[in-house]
Design an enzyme around this catalytic site. Structure first.
Site, PDB file in Angstrom:
ATOM      1  CE  LYS A  94      -3.781   2.192   0.229  1.00  0.00           C
ATOM      2  NZ  LYS A  94      -3.548   2.979  -1.187  1.00  0.00           N
ATOM      3  CD  GLN A 115       3.316   4.905   2.035  1.00  0.00           C
ATOM      4  OE1 GLN A 115       3.981   5.752   1.445  1.00  0.00           O
ATOM      5  NE2 GLN A 115       2.314   5.284   2.713  1.00  0.00           N
ATOM      6  CE  LYS A 118       3.947   8.106   5.426  1.00  0.00           C
ATOM      7  NZ  LYS A 118       3.613   9.027   4.284  1.00  0.00           N
ATOM      8  CE  LYS A 130       4.767   7.526  -2.491  1.00  0.00           C
ATOM      9  NZ  LYS A 130       4.362   8.138  -1.213  1.00  0.00           N
ATOM     10  N   GLY A 169      -2.855   8.190  -4.816  1.00  0.00           N
ATOM     11  CA  GLY A 169      -2.358   9.257  -5.483  1.00  0.00           C
ATOM     12  C   GLY A 169      -0.989   9.800  -4.437  1.00  0.00           C
ATOM     13  CG  ASP A 170       2.960  10.912  -3.241  1.00  0.00           C
ATOM     14  OD1 ASP A 170       2.712  10.620  -2.095  1.00  0.00           O
ATOM     15  OD2 ASP A 170       3.884  11.348  -3.524  1.00  0.00           O
ATOM     16  CB  THR A 213      -2.634  13.978   3.844  1.00  0.00           C
ATOM     17  OG1 THR A 213      -2.992  12.964   3.118  1.00  0.00           O
ATOM     18  CG2 THR A 213      -0.804  13.900   4.380  1.00  0.00           C
ATOM     19  CG  ASN A 244      -4.691  16.659  -1.914  1.00  0.00           C
ATOM     20  OD1 ASN A 244      -5.474  17.304  -1.911  1.00  0.00           O
ATOM     21  ND2 ASN A 244      -4.618  15.486  -1.290  1.00  0.00           N
TER      22      ASN A 244
HETATM   23  N1  GLU Z   1       0.877   9.027  -0.844  1.00  0.00           N
HETATM   24  C1  GLU Z   1       0.270   8.895   0.591  1.00  0.00           C
HETATM   25  C2  GLU Z   1       1.264   8.688   1.576  1.00  0.00           C
HETATM   26  O1  GLU Z   1       2.580   9.081   1.505  1.00  0.00           O
HETATM   27  C3  GLU Z   1      -1.009   8.239   0.703  1.00  0.00           C
HETATM   28  C4  GLU Z   1      -0.642   6.670   0.339  1.00  0.00           C
HETATM   29  C5  GLU Z   1      -1.777   5.892   0.137  1.00  0.00           C
HETATM   30  O2  GLU Z   1      -2.858   6.480   0.453  1.00  0.00           O
HETATM   31  O3  GLU Z   1      -1.652   4.855   0.016  1.00  0.00           O
HETATM   32  O4  GLU Z   1       1.156   8.244   2.499  1.00  0.00           O
END
Ligand code: GLU
Length: 448
Positions: A94, A115, A118, A130, A169-170, A213, A244
């Site tokens: 994810k 990630q 996180k 990612k 997204g990112d 976020t 965003n």
């Molecule tokens: N890109 C965001 C992050 O860095 C969201 C990632 C997601 O929702 O999978 O956490």
């Protein structure tokens, strides 16, 4: 750093560097975490035997692919895409997709590694990944973006699925792009599925995913201030970016009585000495092209070409743009400007010397892997809604988001004993690394 941590770090980093030579951002991210967790690993024989951290520095797989597409003039364009599937110990892979010029494998790998920590901190069943492409969406027509998105997903689709890998997204990838890519995946897979998060609500997306976020960043910051007996009310916040994350962070912070004084873009900084009004924020977020550089007088806003957000008198800094955006000079400017708290909306926005400077000046720092986890947390809620064919109300999502951010803060507070600064405050950076590591290590041990 203690001598003991130092002695563990050097040989460890030598081995990692040998395998990832030249990947500067990735090695920077690994060093930051290794410095904090190697002593924890060493103190736990099962973790040491399992070589937990070293295993975490190797992604399960790195998928790299070519994207060829046709621009509006009929010329063939070639880009490179990546998906780094880091770890699916805790749940499906994810993490987001970013389209930015100059993206490299090193940047995608560092983001996937971060990630993992996180996503672990959210407490949700989320693995880590990612991805992205070295594509610059700015200046492209809608049709070009659609053709690029289609070509990108045509390559990626065989590698993802609702229980396999769920991108979102990112930077450079928003709801519209996600909508196009979801459609391509469903056509290829010949079934409906919540294979991407951050979908438009009309396509099965979650309420508040877009806001998540930024809102989460403010909820975490409020919890951090609360723990020191302060509140957000009347605090001056220097914010960077106008994408965003920053826009919804600004809105939520203003709603909670804080005074947002800056936003920024590639060309400079918008500064509102008395704080942005709701009108000024709306204007800036909708202003297009060069018009944005000349704010109407009555908005109390000034554009400083080439200016930085970090030298204005402030209590809290919220870097929300990109990695390494705050260097030592910016950090020095921040402490001179009176900054006492920092909360990262972006991933790894500080260079290591900037982190060290702020720490020695006693600035409390909330790292991105905790403070900006609200986005991926609401992605987790979107997956839950899609899997159950259900829809949650915005109020329900907001309550769950706030609870999740407070729970992450609690998790870090619980690490206080071994993670505190010289003045006895919680060292949130170290606590986030250690708490994320513990959850990943337990899963690795449980998996044998
Ligand atoms: N890109 C965001 C992050 O860095 C969201 C990632 C997601 O929702 O999978 O956490």
């Amino acid at each position: 750093m203690t001598d003991r941590a130092d002695a563990l770090l050097s040989p460890f980093m030598e081995r990692v560097t040998a395998r990832h030579d030249g990947e500067a951002e990735f090695l920077q991210a690994v060093t930051e975490i290794a410095r904090d967790v190697l002593t924890v690993e060493k103190a736990h024989s099962a973790y040491t035997r399992a070589r937990v951290l070293e295993r975490l520095t190797e992604a399960d797989r790195v998928i790299s692919f070519a994207i060829t597409w046709e621009d509006d003039s009929g010329d063939v364009q070639i880009n490179r895409g990546w998906r780094v599937q880091h770890s699916n110990l805790l749940g499906p892979y994810k993490g987001g997709l970013r389209w930015v010029p100059g993206l490299s494998a090193s940047v995608v790998k560092f983001l996937a590694f971060e990630q993992a920590f996180k996503n672990a901190l959210t407490g949700l069943p989320l693995g880590a990944a990612k991805g992205g492409a070295d594509f610059d969406p700015s200046g492209q027509s809608e049709a070009e973006i659609k053709r690029f998105a289609t070509a990108f997903m045509t390559q990626l689709a065989p590698h993802i699925g609702p229980e396999t890998d769920v991108p979102a997204g990112d930077i450079g990838v928003g709801g519209q792009e996600i909508g196009v890519m979801a459609q391509v995946w469903m056509q290829q897979a010949r079934r409906w599925g919540g294979v991407l998060t951050g979908k438009p609500v009309a396509l099965g997306g979650s309420a508040l995913r877009r806001e998540a976020t930024g809102y989460g960043l403010v909820y975490f910051t409020a919890a951090m201030l609360d723990a020191t007996g302060e509140g957000l009310e009347d605090k001056r916040i220097a914010l960077s970016g106008r994408g965003n994350v920053s826009r919804y962070a600004a809105r939520k912070a203003m709603e909670q009585g804080a005074c947002v004084i800056t936003m920024s873009g590639r060309d400079g900084t918008w500064y509102a000495a008395d704080g942005f009004s709701a009108d000024a924020l709306d204007w800036l977020l909708t202003a297009e092209g060069d018009a944005a550089f000349a704010p109407p007088k009555h908005l109390g806003l000034r554009f400083e070409e080439g200016g930085r957000p970090w030298d204005k008198p402030c209590d809290i800094a919220m870097p929300c743009a990109t990695q390494n955006e705050i260097g030592l000079k910016d950090a020095e400017a921040l402490t001179e400007a009176g900054c006492r708290y920092l909360a990262e909306g972006a991933n790894m926005p500080l260079t290591q010397d900037a982190v060290a400077h702020l720490a020695s000046a006693g600035v409390l720092q909330a790292p991105g892997k905790a403070a900006n986890a609200g986005g991926v947390a609401v992605s987790g809620f979107e997956m839950q809604q899609n899997a159950a064919f259900a829809r949650w109300s915005a109020t329900q999502v907001d309550t769950c988001l706030r609870d999740t951010m407070c729970a992450i803060h609690e998790r870090l507070i619980r690490e206080r004993q071994s993670c505190c600064t010289q003045t006895g405050a919680v060292d949130y950076r170290r606590a986030a690394n250690v708490a994320g590591y513990r959850r990943l290590a337990e899963a690795m041990i449980a998996a044998g």
